[in-house]
Each structure stands twice: as C-alpha cells, then as structure tokens.
Design an enzyme around this catalytic site. Structure first.
Site, short mmCIF file in Angstrom:
data_model
loop_
_atom_site.label_atom_id
_atom_site.label_comp_id
_atom_site.label_asym_id
_atom_site.label_seq_id
_atom_site.Cartn_x
_atom_site.Cartn_y
_atom_site.Cartn_z
N HIS A 188 0.83 -1.21 0.00
CA HIS A 188 0.00 0.00 0.00
C HIS A 188 0.87 1.27 0.00
CE1 HIS A 188 -3.65 -2.36 1.05
NE2 HIS A 188 -2.77 -3.09 1.71
N GLU A 331 11.00 4.73 -18.26
CA GLU A 331 9.84 5.44 -18.77
C GLU A 331 9.47 5.01 -20.19
OE1 GLU A 331 10.52 9.63 -16.29
OE2 GLU A 331 11.00 9.51 -18.42
#
Length: 488
Positions: A188, A331
């Site tokens: 999380h 990326e």
C-alpha cells in the site's frame, strides 16, 4: 521531363504505371486506395510471402502443374523476395481493405515481373508467366496471407524471446549481487517488513520465467497453417497432390516445423491464435511495466525519494532544472507496454468482428501484432543494456530506512504479544525514535534475543516461524520451572 509509363489491364480496366516498377495494376490500385499509415508491410511478412510462393511453385512442379522452365524463373524471383532484394517494390499500406488481397497480388506481380526479367521477357505483359495463373496457382489470398502472417510472427517472436531471456539473466545476476542488501518492503506504499533487495530482483526474473513459457506455448499455435484451403477452407482449385506437399515444402524453406490445420474451414475463418499470441505479449507487458514502476520508485529522489537504488544516468533530465536526471529508460519501457495494451485491444476487436467464412481484418491484426513484438524486443534490449545492467545500490540508505521504520515490529510481535508490539510501534512512531531502542527500553525482550530476531537472515529467510519460537521459549521456561519445583 515526362515519366515513361506502361499500361496494364485488370478486371476493372486499364491502369497506368511507371515503366520501371516491378509491381502491377492491382498494386497500383492499392496505393491509390489505401494511403492509411503510409508504412509498407513488415519486411518479415514480405520474406514469408516469398517463401510461400517458392513453396507453392515447388509443390506445383511436383504435382506436374508447372513446367520445369517456368519453375526455374519463378524460383529465382521468389528467392530474391526471400533475400530482401525486392522489398522496395512491396509498397501497399500495412492497413488496407480486402483481407490482404492487395498484399498477395503485390507479391504475385513482383515475382511475375522479376521472373519475366530472368526469362528475358518484357515486364507487365504476363503472356509467359502470369501473376494469377502461375505465381498464385492453387492458392487464394485467404490461405496465403494468414499463413504468411503466422510465419512472419514466428520469425519475429524468436528475437523477442531471446531479449526476454537475456533480460531475465541480467535480473538474476543483480539478484545475486544484491542478495545481502536489507531494505524495507512496502505494501500500500506504506512500510511493511524488511526484505532483501536481491529477493525483489529474483521475483522480477521469476515473473518473466512464466512469460517465457506463455509466449512459447501461445506462439507454437501459429505453426498450424491453412495452405491448401484456398478461398474458404474447401480447397477449391488446389490439386490434391499440391495439398499433400505444400506444408512440407514451406517447412523446409522456412526452417520452421509447420503443420496443416486439422480443419481448414475453421483455420480460414477464425484468428483466435493471434488473439492468444497477443495476450501472451500483453501479459509480458504487464509484468515489464510493473517492474519499471518499481524501479522508478526505488530510484526516486535522489534527495527526497526512496533513493535505494541508482539507475544509470543516460541524459540530462530537464531544459530548465540544472542537474536533474530522469529514469528515461524505464519510462520508455512503460510507454511501450501501454502501446502493447492498445495493440492487444485492436487485435481482440478485429478477431471478434470477423464474419462467416473469413476474417477480413487480418491486416490490422498483423500490423498491431508485429508492432507489439518489435517494440517489446527493442524496449527489453534498451532496458537491459541501458538500465538493469548498470543498477547500483545505496546500501546505507537502505539500512537507514530499515532502522527508522517500525515495520520490523512484525517479527517481534510473536515474542512479546501483538498488543505490546502495537504499543511499542506507536511509541516509536510518535516519539520519532528507533524501534530497537524502544524495544530494549521496554524490558520485554533482551538485546541478545533482539539481535537474533532482527537479523537479516531471520527477517527475510526465517527457518522457523516466530510463533514456533515463542512456543519453544515457553516450553523451555516450563521445563526450567518444573525442574526447579522438582528440586525443591
């Protein structure tokens, strides 16, 4: 100066062409009709078409349907196509109407005219070697084009698979290199419990091992082709002798063990094998993109992020912020994966949209599938060479984050109880102190025990669970008490 031209005739009438081109009337119509992507078909598809035309010529020769002399000239021309010598004349757009008819006719016309050149006959006349009567004899676009698409996919996927395997090897090497580096694991995006950096890199490699199996399995389905099916799978106009040898000839020429589809009608109308192949690539892209996300997070900073690892600096990162360096290799790999997701959806929709005896949308299926294979291949290469192989670790930073985290309390909880562990974790967090210091101060556990419990080995590769350790300690305590009572 006026360009010299020649006139050719097809079923719709007369077409004017530049006099020197190897293609013919139907290719010219396709050029006029389909200015879509402005990109020609893939070079591997061209090679596959050359192989199919050579295999068909060989099969027709063996069946006594093509004479030796014509076969000789056709074989020379088809081999030129296979060798890439005539790629400039395959100029129909990658996305087109007609279910690939323009591509097939482009191949038929180029080979017919090149064969005419070898036979010392004029181009565009077709009185000796005809695009349909000789080059396309016993065939239809509907068995040639899908078979060529399958063959081209098999050629392309080998390099993709090779790059994936090399990437996996690089990750395993990094897993070994980072084996003893302890860092915080996170769930999380919050502190969880410690983990070895090497375990994370090994997990990347393990996921890719499943991708390797999936891709091999899915692409093996593409070895089943429908040559001999002709228009709709019934084999009309294909001689039985031709059909018996065509797949064997194509296997020999291509070097790939191909098989004839058990149901040629099914194989002509359904393209689910391409959906499966694309799905395997999509799943690889999911794992690849997830890994790049993790790498970018672990390398974030360098001062205000995690900064646990360093990605190689490949280029300046900003036109306005001096000294900034961005994770550009990760990326670009992410973006390739996004593109693959989109390609897969296009393939899915095109496969579902087929109607009755033929799927007419194979051009976009091939265009998108080839694009996925190519871009994934290139992305994995640059990711391995320009990023993974050069990753370094900031061991001090990793240790600092572990020391300042309360995540390790999970390993201590079985020894002091969940309630006590929660209280100490909260105290360390509020007082902004190291967990270890608060634990020792609590007198709930000894420093010696803490050293064992919080060791890297026990935290990341526990040989025995904390609960069992607690039970063992309790049993030992009871034994001591019983012994003391017995002594009294």
């Amino acid at each position: 100066m006026t360009q010299q031209t020649r006139l050719e005739r097809d079923s719709l009438g007369v077409v004017e062409l530049p006099i020197h081109v190897l293609y013919g009337a139907q290719t010219q119509r396709a050029i006029d009709n389909f200015p879509i992507t402005m990109r020609p078909i893939h070079k591997e598809l061209i090679k596959a078409l050359g192989m199919i035309k050579l295999a068909s010529a060989n099969a027709n020769l063996q069946a006594g349907l093509l004479d030796q002399r014509r076969h000789h000239f056709i074989a020379l021309a088809a081999q030129d196509v296979i060798d890439g010598k005539l790629n400039q004349w395959f100029i129909t757009d990658a996305i087109q109407g007609g279910a690939g008819t323009s591509v097939n006719m482009n191949a038929n016309e180029v080979i017919a005219n090149q064969a005419a050149f070898y036979a010392k006959r004029p181009m565009g006349v077709y009185d000796y070697i005809h695009p349909n009567d000789h080059i396309n004899f016993g065939q239809s676009t509907n068995d040639v084009y899908p078979s060529a698409g399958r063959l081209a996919s098999l050629f392309l996927y080998k390099q993709c698979l090779s790059e994936l395997q090399l990437l996996q090897i690089s990750l395993l090497k990094k897993a070994e290199e980072f084996e003893n580096v302890l860092k915080m694991g996170r769930t999380h995006l919050q502190d969880a419990i410690p983990i070895q950096l090497g375990q994370e890199f090994k997990a990347f490699a393990t996921a890719f091992s499943r991708d390797i199996k999936r891709i091999k399995f899915a692409f093996s389905d593409l070895r089943s082709i429908n040559m001999g099916a002709t228009a709709i799978g019934t084999g009309l106009n294909a001689d039985e002798s031709y059909k018996r040898v065509i797949v064997k000839e194509l296997s020999k020429i291509s070097g790939i063990p191909l098989t004839s589809a058990k149901d040629l009608v099914d194989s002509t109308r359904n393209v689910d094998a391409f959906v499966w192949a694309s799905s395997a690539l999509k799943t690889l892209a999911v794992n690849l993109s997830k890994m790049c996300n993790d790498l970018r997070l672990m390398a974030s900073g360098p001062k205000t992020g995690f900064a646990e690892i360093n990605l190689p600096e490949r280029q300046p990162g900003s036109s306005i912020m001096p000294g900034k360096v961005n994770p550009v290799i990760a990326e670009v790999a992410n973006q390739v994966c996004f593109n693959v997701f989109g390609n897969d959806l296009s393939i899915l929709k095109a496969a579902e949209a087929g109607q009755l005896e033929l799927n007419v949308f194979e051009p976009i299926i091939f265009y998108k599938l080839f694009d996925s294979i190519d871009t994934l291949t290139h992305a994995m290469h640059t990711l391995r060479v320009n990023a993974i192989d050069g990753i370094t670790v900031n061991a001090d930073r990793c240790n600092e984050l572990v020391e300042n985290s309360i995540g390790s309390i999970t390993a201590v909880a079985p020894h002091i109880g969940y309630a006590n562990a929660s209280k100490i974790a909260r105290q360390a967090l509020v007082e902004k102190r190291k967990l270890r210091d608060v634990l020792i101060e609590s007198n709930l556990i000894s420093e010696k025990e803490l050293d064992i419990i919080l060791s890297a080995k026990q935290l990341t590769r526990p040989g025995i669970s904390g609960k069992k350790l607690l039970m063992r300690k309790q049993k030992e305590k009871e034994l001591v008490e019983n012994h003391e009572n017995h002594s009294k």
